[in-house]
Design a protein around this motif. Structure first.
Motif, PDB file in Angstrom:
ATOM      1  N   HIS A  33       0.867  -1.178   0.000  1.00  0.00           N
ATOM      2  CA  HIS A  33       0.000   0.000   0.000  1.00  0.00           C
ATOM      3  C   HIS A  33       0.902   1.226   0.000  1.00  0.00           C
ATOM      4  O   HIS A  33       1.714   1.414   0.912  1.00  0.00           O
ATOM      5  N   HIS A  34       0.803   2.037  -1.039  1.00  0.00           N
ATOM      6  CA  HIS A  34       1.531   3.307  -1.097  1.00  0.00           C
ATOM      7  C   HIS A  34       0.737   4.325  -0.295  1.00  0.00           C
ATOM      8  O   HIS A  34      -0.445   4.539  -0.559  1.00  0.00           O
ATOM      9  N   ILE A  35       1.384   4.920   0.694  1.00  0.00           N
ATOM     10  CA  ILE A  35       0.655   5.874   1.523  1.00  0.00           C
ATOM     11  C   ILE A  35       0.330   7.127   0.727  1.00  0.00           C
ATOM     12  O   ILE A  35       0.999   7.471  -0.234  1.00  0.00           O
ATOM     13  N   LYS A  36      -0.727   7.774   1.143  1.00  0.00           N
ATOM     14  CA  LYS A  36      -1.173   9.001   0.486  1.00  0.00           C
ATOM     15  C   LYS A  36      -1.182  10.111   1.525  1.00  0.00           C
ATOM     16  O   LYS A  36      -1.559   9.901   2.657  1.00  0.00           O
ATOM     17  N   GLY A  37      -0.773  11.292   1.111  1.00  0.00           N
ATOM     18  CA  GLY A  37      -0.742  12.414   2.027  1.00  0.00           C
ATOM     19  C   GLY A  37      -1.604  13.553   1.535  1.00  0.00           C
ATOM     20  O   GLY A  37      -1.935  13.637   0.359  1.00  0.00           O
ATOM     21  N   LYS A  38      -1.955  14.428   2.442  1.00  0.00           N
ATOM     22  CA  LYS A  38      -2.789  15.576   2.089  1.00  0.00           C
ATOM     23  C   LYS A  38      -2.103  16.493   1.081  1.00  0.00           C
ATOM     24  O   LYS A  38      -2.744  17.127   0.273  1.00  0.00           O
ATOM     25  N   ASN A  39      -0.785  16.539   1.116  1.00  0.00           N
ATOM     26  CA  ASN A  39      -0.041  17.431   0.231  1.00  0.00           C
ATOM     27  C   ASN A  39       0.268  16.803  -1.123  1.00  0.00           C
ATOM     28  O   ASN A  39       0.856  17.434  -1.979  1.00  0.00           O
ATOM     29  N   MET A  40      -0.137  15.566  -1.321  1.00  0.00           N
ATOM     30  CA  MET A  40       0.263  14.858  -2.534  1.00  0.00           C
ATOM     31  C   MET A  40      -0.755  14.986  -3.667  1.00  0.00           C
ATOM     32  O   MET A  40      -0.530  14.509  -4.766  1.00  0.00           O
ATOM     33  N   LEU A  41      -1.885  15.595  -3.412  1.00  0.00           N
ATOM     34  CA  LEU A  41      -2.907  15.831  -4.429  1.00  0.00           C
ATOM     35  C   LEU A  41      -3.292  14.564  -5.189  1.00  0.00           C
ATOM     36  O   LEU A  41      -3.379  14.543  -6.407  1.00  0.00           O
ATOM     37  N   GLY A  42      -3.506  13.481  -4.429  1.00  0.00           N
ATOM     38  CA  GLY A  42      -3.938  12.230  -5.031  1.00  0.00           C
ATOM     39  C   GLY A  42      -2.853  11.412  -5.687  1.00  0.00           C
ATOM     40  O   GLY A  42      -3.109  10.353  -6.222  1.00  0.00           O
ATOM     41  N   LYS A  43      -1.617  11.898  -5.646  1.00  0.00           N
ATOM     42  CA  LYS A  43      -0.513  11.166  -6.260  1.00  0.00           C
ATOM     43  C   LYS A  43      -0.044  10.048  -5.333  1.00  0.00           C
ATOM     44  O   LYS A  43      -0.079  10.182  -4.115  1.00  0.00           O
ATOM     45  N   LYS A  44       0.407   8.958  -5.928  1.00  0.00           N
ATOM     46  CA  LYS A  44       0.932   7.842  -5.172  1.00  0.00           C
ATOM     47  C   LYS A  44       2.292   8.215  -4.601  1.00  0.00           C
ATOM     48  O   LYS A  44       3.077   8.902  -5.233  1.00  0.00           O
ATOM     49  N   ALA A  45       2.555   7.738  -3.395  1.00  0.00           N
ATOM     50  CA  ALA A  45       3.845   7.978  -2.761  1.00  0.00           C
ATOM     51  C   ALA A  45       4.931   7.186  -3.471  1.00  0.00           C
ATOM     52  O   ALA A  45       4.656   6.313  -4.292  1.00  0.00           O
ATOM     53  N   SER A  46       6.166   7.458  -3.111  1.00  0.00           N
ATOM     54  CA  SER A  46       7.279   6.710  -3.691  1.00  0.00           C
ATOM     55  C   SER A  46       7.216   5.263  -3.210  1.00  0.00           C
ATOM     56  O   SER A  46       6.505   4.932  -2.254  1.00  0.00           O
ATOM     57  N   HIS A  47       7.987   4.412  -3.846  1.00  0.00           N
ATOM     58  CA  HIS A  47       8.029   3.004  -3.456  1.00  0.00           C
ATOM     59  C   HIS A  47       8.655   2.819  -2.073  1.00  0.00           C
ATOM     60  O   HIS A  47       8.577   1.732  -1.508  1.00  0.00           O
ATOM     61  N   GLU A  49       7.720   4.766   0.469  1.00  0.00           N
ATOM     62  CA  GLU A  49       6.682   5.208   1.409  1.00  0.00           C
ATOM     63  C   GLU A  49       5.516   4.239   1.301  1.00  0.00           C
ATOM     64  O   GLU A  49       4.437   4.569   0.828  1.00  0.00           O
ATOM     65  N   THR A  50       5.788   3.012   1.728  1.00  0.00           N
ATOM     66  CA  THR A  50       4.808   1.941   1.590  1.00  0.00           C
ATOM     67  C   THR A  50       4.671   1.169   2.885  1.00  0.00           C
ATOM     68  O   THR A  50       5.607   1.121   3.695  1.00  0.00           O
ATOM     69  N   ILE A  51       3.499   0.574   3.055  1.00  0.00           N
ATOM     70  CA  ILE A  51       3.256  -0.310   4.193  1.00  0.00           C
ATOM     71  C   ILE A  51       2.663  -1.615   3.664  1.00  0.00           C
ATOM     72  O   ILE A  51       2.003  -1.619   2.629  1.00  0.00           O
ATOM     73  N   PRO A  52       2.906  -2.710   4.374  1.00  0.00           N
ATOM     74  CA  PRO A  52       2.341  -3.978   3.954  1.00  0.00           C
ATOM     75  C   PRO A  52       0.946  -4.189   4.558  1.00  0.00           C
ATOM     76  O   PRO A  52       0.763  -4.070   5.769  1.00  0.00           O
ATOM     77  N   LEU A  53      -0.023  -4.465   3.705  1.00  0.00           N
ATOM     78  CA  LEU A  53      -1.378  -4.760   4.156  1.00  0.00           C
ATOM     79  C   LEU A  53      -1.880  -5.998   3.424  1.00  0.00           C
ATOM     80  O   LEU A  53      -1.654  -6.148   2.221  1.00  0.00           O
ATOM     81  N   CYS A  54      -2.584  -6.868   4.132  1.00  0.00           N
ATOM     82  CA  CYS A  54      -3.204  -8.021   3.481  1.00  0.00           C
ATOM     83  C   CYS A  54      -4.387  -7.513   2.650  1.00  0.00           C
ATOM     84  O   CYS A  54      -4.855  -6.382   2.849  1.00  0.00           O
ATOM     85  N   HIS A  66      -8.874   1.182   1.665  1.00  0.00           N
ATOM     86  CA  HIS A  66      -9.490   1.761   0.467  1.00  0.00           C
ATOM     87  C   HIS A  66     -11.019   1.766   0.529  1.00  0.00           C
ATOM     88  O   HIS A  66     -11.657   2.452  -0.270  1.00  0.00           O
ATOM     89  N   HIS A  67     -11.592   1.049   1.483  1.00  0.00           N
ATOM     90  CA  HIS A  67     -13.046   1.106   1.672  1.00  0.00           C
ATOM     91  C   HIS A  67     -13.413   2.297   2.555  1.00  0.00           C
ATOM     92  O   HIS A  67     -14.338   3.051   2.244  1.00  0.00           O
ATOM     93  N   SER A  68     -12.683   2.444   3.661  1.00  0.00           N
ATOM     94  CA  SER A  68     -12.972   3.533   4.586  1.00  0.00           C
ATOM     95  C   SER A  68     -11.684   3.973   5.289  1.00  0.00           C
ATOM     96  O   SER A  68     -11.342   3.450   6.352  1.00  0.00           O
ATOM     97  N   GLN A  80       1.022   7.465   8.268  1.00  0.00           N
ATOM     98  CA  GLN A  80       2.363   7.882   8.675  1.00  0.00           C
ATOM     99  C   GLN A  80       2.829   7.090   9.887  1.00  0.00           C
ATOM    100  O   GLN A  80       3.990   6.669   9.954  1.00  0.00           O
ATOM    101  N   GLU A  81       1.944   6.863  10.852  1.00  0.00           N
ATOM    102  CA  GLU A  81       2.308   6.049  12.018  1.00  0.00           C
ATOM    103  C   GLU A  81       2.646   4.621  11.597  1.00  0.00           C
ATOM    104  O   GLU A  81       3.624   4.031  12.087  1.00  0.00           O
ATOM    105  N   LEU A  82       1.858   4.071  10.682  1.00  0.00           N
ATOM    106  CA  LEU A  82       2.114   2.714  10.205  1.00  0.00           C
ATOM    107  C   LEU A  82       3.387   2.645   9.365  1.00  0.00           C
ATOM    108  O   LEU A  82       4.092   1.628   9.382  1.00  0.00           O
TER     109      LEU A  82
END
Length: 94
Positions: A33-47, A49-54, A66-68, A80-82
């Protein structure tokens, strides 16, 4: 994608889902999962800035990020914490 980015993503995915880990389940197969930030205007983070999610916590359940995003964040913490948690896990897992 560079070789370094690919290696990093493989290491991140090998950690297993961070949300499952918080719930006490270790080694759950994870996708990136590429994290998304408020300053990124919908752009995907770099590779890097990722976290592992099932799939369950990433995109397929009612508590998936992505649901909620709000519900996910309330239960598991901010992206960011994750990300910081993921970085700490990477230090321990080399």
């Amino acid at each position: 994608m560079t070789k370094k980015e690919k290696q990093h993503l493989e290491k991140v995915a090998s950690l297993g889902c961070v949300a499952c880990r918080i719930l006490g389940y270790f080694g759950t197969p994870a996708e990136i999962h590429h994290i998304k930030g408020k300053n990124m205007l919908g752009k995907k983070a770099s590779h890097f800035e990722t976290i592992p999610l099932c799939p369950h916590h990433h995109r397929t359940s009612d508590e998936a990020y992505h649901h909620s995003p709000k519900k996910f964040t309330e239960k598991f913490g901010t992206q960011q914490e994750l990300l910081e948690f993921t970085k700490e896990l990477l230090k321990w897992h080399g």
